[in-house]
Design a protein around this motif. Structure first.
Motif, short mmCIF file in Angstrom:
data_model
loop_
_atom_site.label_atom_id
_atom_site.label_comp_id
_atom_site.label_asym_id
_atom_site.label_seq_id
_atom_site.Cartn_x
_atom_site.Cartn_y
_atom_site.Cartn_z
N PHE A 32 0.86 -1.18 0.00
CA PHE A 32 0.00 0.00 0.00
C PHE A 32 0.89 1.23 0.00
N VAL A 33 0.59 2.19 -0.85
CA VAL A 33 1.35 3.44 -0.89
C VAL A 33 0.40 4.56 -0.49
N LEU A 34 0.75 5.24 0.58
CA LEU A 34 -0.08 6.31 1.10
C LEU A 34 0.57 7.66 0.89
N LEU A 35 -0.06 8.71 1.36
CA LEU A 35 0.41 10.08 1.12
C LEU A 35 1.75 10.35 1.81
N ASP A 36 1.87 9.93 3.06
CA ASP A 36 3.07 10.22 3.83
C ASP A 36 3.15 9.23 4.99
N PHE A 37 4.16 9.40 5.84
CA PHE A 37 4.35 8.49 6.96
C PHE A 37 3.18 8.53 7.94
N ALA A 38 2.66 9.72 8.22
CA ALA A 38 1.55 9.85 9.17
C ALA A 38 0.33 9.06 8.67
N GLN A 39 0.04 9.14 7.38
CA GLN A 39 -1.09 8.41 6.84
C GLN A 39 -0.83 6.90 6.87
N PHE A 41 1.03 5.34 9.02
CA PHE A 41 0.91 4.92 10.42
C PHE A 41 -0.55 4.84 10.84
N ALA A 42 -1.36 5.80 10.41
CA ALA A 42 -2.79 5.77 10.73
C ALA A 42 -3.46 4.53 10.12
N PHE A 43 -3.11 4.23 8.89
CA PHE A 43 -3.63 3.03 8.22
C PHE A 43 -3.24 1.78 9.01
N MET A 44 -1.98 1.69 9.38
CA MET A 44 -1.53 0.52 10.14
C MET A 44 -2.25 0.42 11.49
N THR A 45 -2.50 1.55 12.11
CA THR A 45 -3.20 1.56 13.40
C THR A 45 -4.62 1.00 13.24
N GLN A 46 -5.31 1.43 12.19
CA GLN A 46 -6.67 0.91 11.96
C GLN A 46 -6.65 -0.60 11.76
N ILE A 47 -5.69 -1.07 10.98
CA ILE A 47 -5.60 -2.51 10.73
C ILE A 47 -5.19 -3.25 12.00
N ALA A 48 -4.29 -2.67 12.77
CA ALA A 48 -3.85 -3.31 14.02
C ALA A 48 -5.02 -3.49 14.99
N LEU A 49 -5.86 -2.48 15.12
CA LEU A 49 -7.01 -2.58 16.01
C LEU A 49 -8.00 -3.64 15.53
N ALA A 50 -8.25 -3.68 14.24
CA ALA A 50 -9.15 -4.70 13.68
C ALA A 50 -8.55 -6.09 13.84
N ALA A 51 -7.25 -6.22 13.63
CA ALA A 51 -6.58 -7.51 13.76
C ALA A 51 -6.63 -8.01 15.21
N GLU A 52 -6.45 -7.10 16.13
CA GLU A 52 -6.48 -7.48 17.54
C GLU A 52 -7.86 -7.98 17.95
N THR A 53 -8.92 -7.32 17.50
CA THR A 53 -10.28 -7.76 17.87
C THR A 53 -10.60 -9.11 17.25
N CYS A 90 -8.55 -4.61 4.66
CA CYS A 90 -7.43 -3.71 4.35
C CYS A 90 -7.75 -2.87 3.11
N ASP A 91 -8.30 -3.51 2.09
CA ASP A 91 -8.64 -2.78 0.86
C ASP A 91 -9.70 -1.71 1.14
N ARG A 92 -10.70 -2.04 1.95
CA ARG A 92 -11.75 -1.05 2.28
C ARG A 92 -11.17 0.12 3.07
N VAL A 93 -10.34 -0.17 4.05
CA VAL A 93 -9.73 0.90 4.85
C VAL A 93 -8.84 1.76 3.96
N SER A 96 -10.45 4.42 1.87
CA SER A 96 -10.96 5.60 2.57
C SER A 96 -9.94 6.73 2.66
N TYR A 97 -8.70 6.46 2.29
CA TYR A 97 -7.66 7.49 2.34
C TYR A 97 -7.69 8.33 1.08
N ALA A 98 -7.31 9.60 1.22
CA ALA A 98 -7.43 10.57 0.14
C ALA A 98 -6.56 10.26 -1.06
#
Length: 104
Positions: A32-39, A41-53, A90-93, A96-98
């Protein structure tokens, strides 16, 4: 969870055109290629929370704005329905990024 047969894996991958099957590893991978590091990291955080649940975690790496992710189910010895479901999430999340660069 039961390992998918070759035909089941092929059917699941039809819904995942950006993912690559690694047949010898019994895994699927995507970058996945996102806009910058912050984006990224945010993407990874969303996936990490979903993976944990779901108690199902990816193998992944991050370099600046790129996230490389692999799904496999070690307990089953390969690809399972859980991996397909998480890749779809992951594809759906990601959608959602710009900024989505070509090929992602």
């Amino acid at each position: 969870m039961k390992k998918l047969t070759d035909s089941q894996a092929a059917a699941g991958l039809r819904e995942l055109p950006h993912w690559t099957l690694e047949p010898t590893a019994g895994a699927i991978t995507r970058e996945f290629v996102l806009l910058d590091f912050a984006q990224a990291f945010a993407f990874m955080t969303q996936i990490a929370l979903a993976a944990e649940t779901r108690n199902h975690h990816p193998e992944w790496s991050n370099v600046y704005r790129k996230v490389r992710m692999t799904w496999t189910t070690h307990d089953a010895g390969g690809l399972t329905e859980k991996d397909i479901e998480m890749a779809l999430l992951c594809d759906r999340v990601f959608a959602s990024y710009a900024v989505n660069t070509p090929g992602n």
